[in-house]
Design a protein around this motif. Structure first.
Motif, mmCIF file in Angstrom:
data_model
loop_
_atom_site.group_PDB
_atom_site.id
_atom_site.type_symbol
_atom_site.label_atom_id
_atom_site.label_comp_id
_atom_site.label_asym_id
_atom_site.label_seq_id
_atom_site.Cartn_x
_atom_site.Cartn_y
_atom_site.Cartn_z
ATOM 1 N N THR A 206 24.437 -27.551 14.412
ATOM 2 C CA THR A 206 24.690 -26.530 15.440
ATOM 3 C C THR A 206 25.869 -25.632 15.079
ATOM 4 O OG1 THR A 206 26.144 -28.010 16.719
ATOM 5 C CG2 THR A 206 23.791 -28.038 17.244
ATOM 6 N N ILE A 207 26.351 -25.701 13.846
ATOM 7 C CA ILE A 207 27.515 -24.911 13.469
ATOM 8 C C ILE A 207 27.204 -23.418 13.580
ATOM 9 C CG2 ILE A 207 26.931 -24.914 10.995
ATOM 10 C CD1 ILE A 207 29.964 -25.112 10.432
ATOM 11 N N GLY A 208 28.041 -22.697 14.268
ATOM 12 C CA GLY A 208 27.881 -21.257 14.405
ATOM 13 C C GLY A 208 26.852 -20.796 15.413
ATOM 14 N N LEU A 209 26.182 -21.722 16.098
ATOM 15 C CA LEU A 209 25.137 -21.325 17.035
ATOM 16 C C LEU A 209 25.728 -20.927 18.385
ATOM 17 C CD1 LEU A 209 22.309 -23.967 16.491
ATOM 18 C CD2 LEU A 209 22.743 -21.837 15.256
ATOM 19 N N ASP A 210 25.037 -20.013 19.071
ATOM 20 C CA ASP A 210 25.480 -19.646 20.410
ATOM 21 C C ASP A 210 25.060 -20.734 21.401
ATOM 22 O OD1 ASP A 210 22.745 -19.195 21.327
ATOM 23 O OD2 ASP A 210 22.806 -17.317 20.203
ATOM 24 N N SER B 44 17.743 -14.771 13.111
ATOM 25 C CA SER B 44 19.100 -15.068 13.538
ATOM 26 C C SER B 44 19.446 -16.488 13.101
ATOM 27 C CB SER B 44 19.220 -14.955 15.057
ATOM 28 O OG SER B 44 18.492 -15.994 15.693
ATOM 29 N N LEU B 45 20.731 -16.839 13.183
ATOM 30 C CA LEU B 45 21.148 -18.175 12.769
ATOM 31 C C LEU B 45 20.450 -19.245 13.600
ATOM 32 C CD1 LEU B 45 22.937 -19.936 10.997
ATOM 33 C CD2 LEU B 45 24.782 -19.638 12.656
ATOM 34 N N LYS C 205 22.278 -23.703 20.835
ATOM 35 C CA LYS C 205 22.730 -25.090 20.811
ATOM 36 C C LYS C 205 21.937 -25.929 21.803
ATOM 37 C CE LYS C 205 27.536 -24.920 19.261
ATOM 38 N NZ LYS C 205 28.935 -25.238 19.611
ATOM 39 N N GLN D 239 24.709 -25.307 6.970
ATOM 40 C CA GLN D 239 25.163 -24.119 6.262
ATOM 41 C C GLN D 239 24.225 -23.723 5.126
ATOM 42 O OE1 GLN D 239 29.384 -24.206 5.344
ATOM 43 N NE2 GLN D 239 29.812 -25.511 7.082
ATOM 44 N N GLU E 180 25.958 -30.968 10.430
ATOM 45 C CA GLU E 180 26.414 -29.791 11.182
ATOM 46 C C GLU E 180 25.247 -28.877 11.582
ATOM 47 O OE1 GLU E 180 29.382 -29.438 12.203
ATOM 48 O OE2 GLU E 180 30.697 -30.560 10.904
ATOM 49 N N THR F 268 28.889 -33.964 12.767
ATOM 50 C CA THR F 268 29.251 -32.736 13.471
ATOM 51 C C THR F 268 30.721 -32.750 13.838
ATOM 52 O OG1 THR F 268 28.749 -31.376 15.422
ATOM 53 C CG2 THR F 268 28.637 -33.751 15.702
ATOM 54 N N ASP G 214 31.326 -30.887 16.593
ATOM 55 C CA ASP G 214 31.124 -30.468 17.977
ATOM 56 C C ASP G 214 30.967 -31.706 18.858
ATOM 57 O OD1 ASP G 214 30.213 -29.469 20.422
ATOM 58 O OD2 ASP G 214 29.220 -27.764 19.458
#
Length: 318
Positions: free
Chosen positions: A174-178, A148-149, A182, A95, A172, A204, A206
């Motif tokens: 990969t948080i918020g990744l498509d 992009s993120l 990921k 983040q 974290e 994580t 995830d």
């Protein structure tokens, strides 16, 4: 690579008890954790929100000092040798970014070279390798704020590994990744661990990250280490009671599939609980053969549910 012995971290907070009165409360964020991580391991560090994961990471990286206990990372005391430790570890907080917001990505990575005093020839070789592995070429000239993120996360990973540290700590990532981003990040981390022997500690929520990358898992709950062991033992529980979300072409009564329980129905959408040991593909085939299905998705249990099940089945104790 990491040696943690009975570390504790407490914080004092003030709680309102009246209009003008407050009382001091001691919060135990980490409550007597011990573990070791060997060189070359890829370890997942899991737990629900507020369990103490980020506090542990901050103590390992020297941001916080333990209230008691000892920590050694790459042979150093993180809180006392933070500058020296920075040369031996890479850190990525999902983040936050370590890149300069208004500079092109290439310039940010150049500044990081100077921070770590990496030789120009070594930097060029290492940067070329990271650009290829993370596919950074198309946006090296793009200001970080315009990325992009997923692109920014790949840039942060490059920044964390430019000085070729033996330890990479990820919070974290990969948080918020498509899905595509990921997959790129996971593939890169897998390769860095396997080919370069980089030790990786990953926190994580995830479970997909854990399933793909980690062979060993630690679970922290209420500030204590509740589980430390092989992923296979955790996978038996994590794979249980998956939720199949089915969108029918039109609303209808609860579907009927042997062994599957319909948990909820909202219009054309139905939630089906698939028990442990049942083949999800067979359930999907049965549904498609009997009902007009528009869409279907399989959801793994979240980490809170996994921890609850571990306690209930007696596999871990507080």
């Amino acid at each position: 690579m990491i040696e943690v012995t009975d570390i504790r971290k407490t914080f004092t907070v003030r709680e309102r008890t009246g209009r003008l009165r407050r009382r001091r409360i001691t919060v135990r964020a980490v409550d007597g954790i011990s573990f070791t991580v060997r060189s070359g391991e890829f370890v997942g560090y899991l737990g629900p929100n507020g369990a103490g994961k980020s506090t542990t990471i901050k103590m390992l990286t020297g941001i916080l000092t333990p209230t008691s206990g000892t920590v050694r990372v790459a042979g150093l005391d993180p809180s006392r040798r933070r500058t020296a430790l920075a040369r031996r570890i890479g850190v990525v907080f999902g983040q936050r970014t370590t890149l300069w917001w208004d500079l092109p990505l290439r310039d940010s990575l150049t500044l990081i070279r100077h921070l770590y005093r990496v030789e120009p020839s070594v930097h060029r070789r290492r940067l070329a390798e990271l650009v290829e592995l993370l596919d950074l070429g198309p946006f090296l000239a793009t200001p970080v704020r315009q990325l992009s993120l997923g692109q920014r996360m790949r840039g942060d990973l490059a920044a964390a590994l430019l000085h070729d540290p033996p330890l990479l700590v990820l919070d974290e990532p990969t948080i918020g990744l498509d899905v595509v981003s990921k997959a790129t990040v996971r593939g890169f981390l897998e390769r860095v661990n396997a080919e370069r022997g980089t030790t990786i500690l990953l926190t994580t929520h995830d479970l997909g990250d854990i399933e793909r990358l980690c062979r060993r898992v630690m679970i922290i709950d209420r500030g204590r280490l509740a589980y430390d062991g092989d992923l296979e033992k955790l996978r038996d529980v994590a794979a249980a009671d998956r939720m199949l979300v089915v969108d029918l072409e039109r609303p209808g009564p609860p579907v009927e599939v042997a062994g599957v329980t319909v948990e909820r129905v909202e219009g054309p959408r139905q939630w089906l609980r698939v028990p442990r040991g049942m083949n999800a593909a067979a359930v999907v085939a049965a549904l498609a053969g009997r009902h007009p299905v528009a869409d279907i998705a399989l959801r793994e249990p979240d980490i809170e549910e996994v921890i609850t099940r571990l306690y209930r089945e007696g596999r871990i104790t507080a």
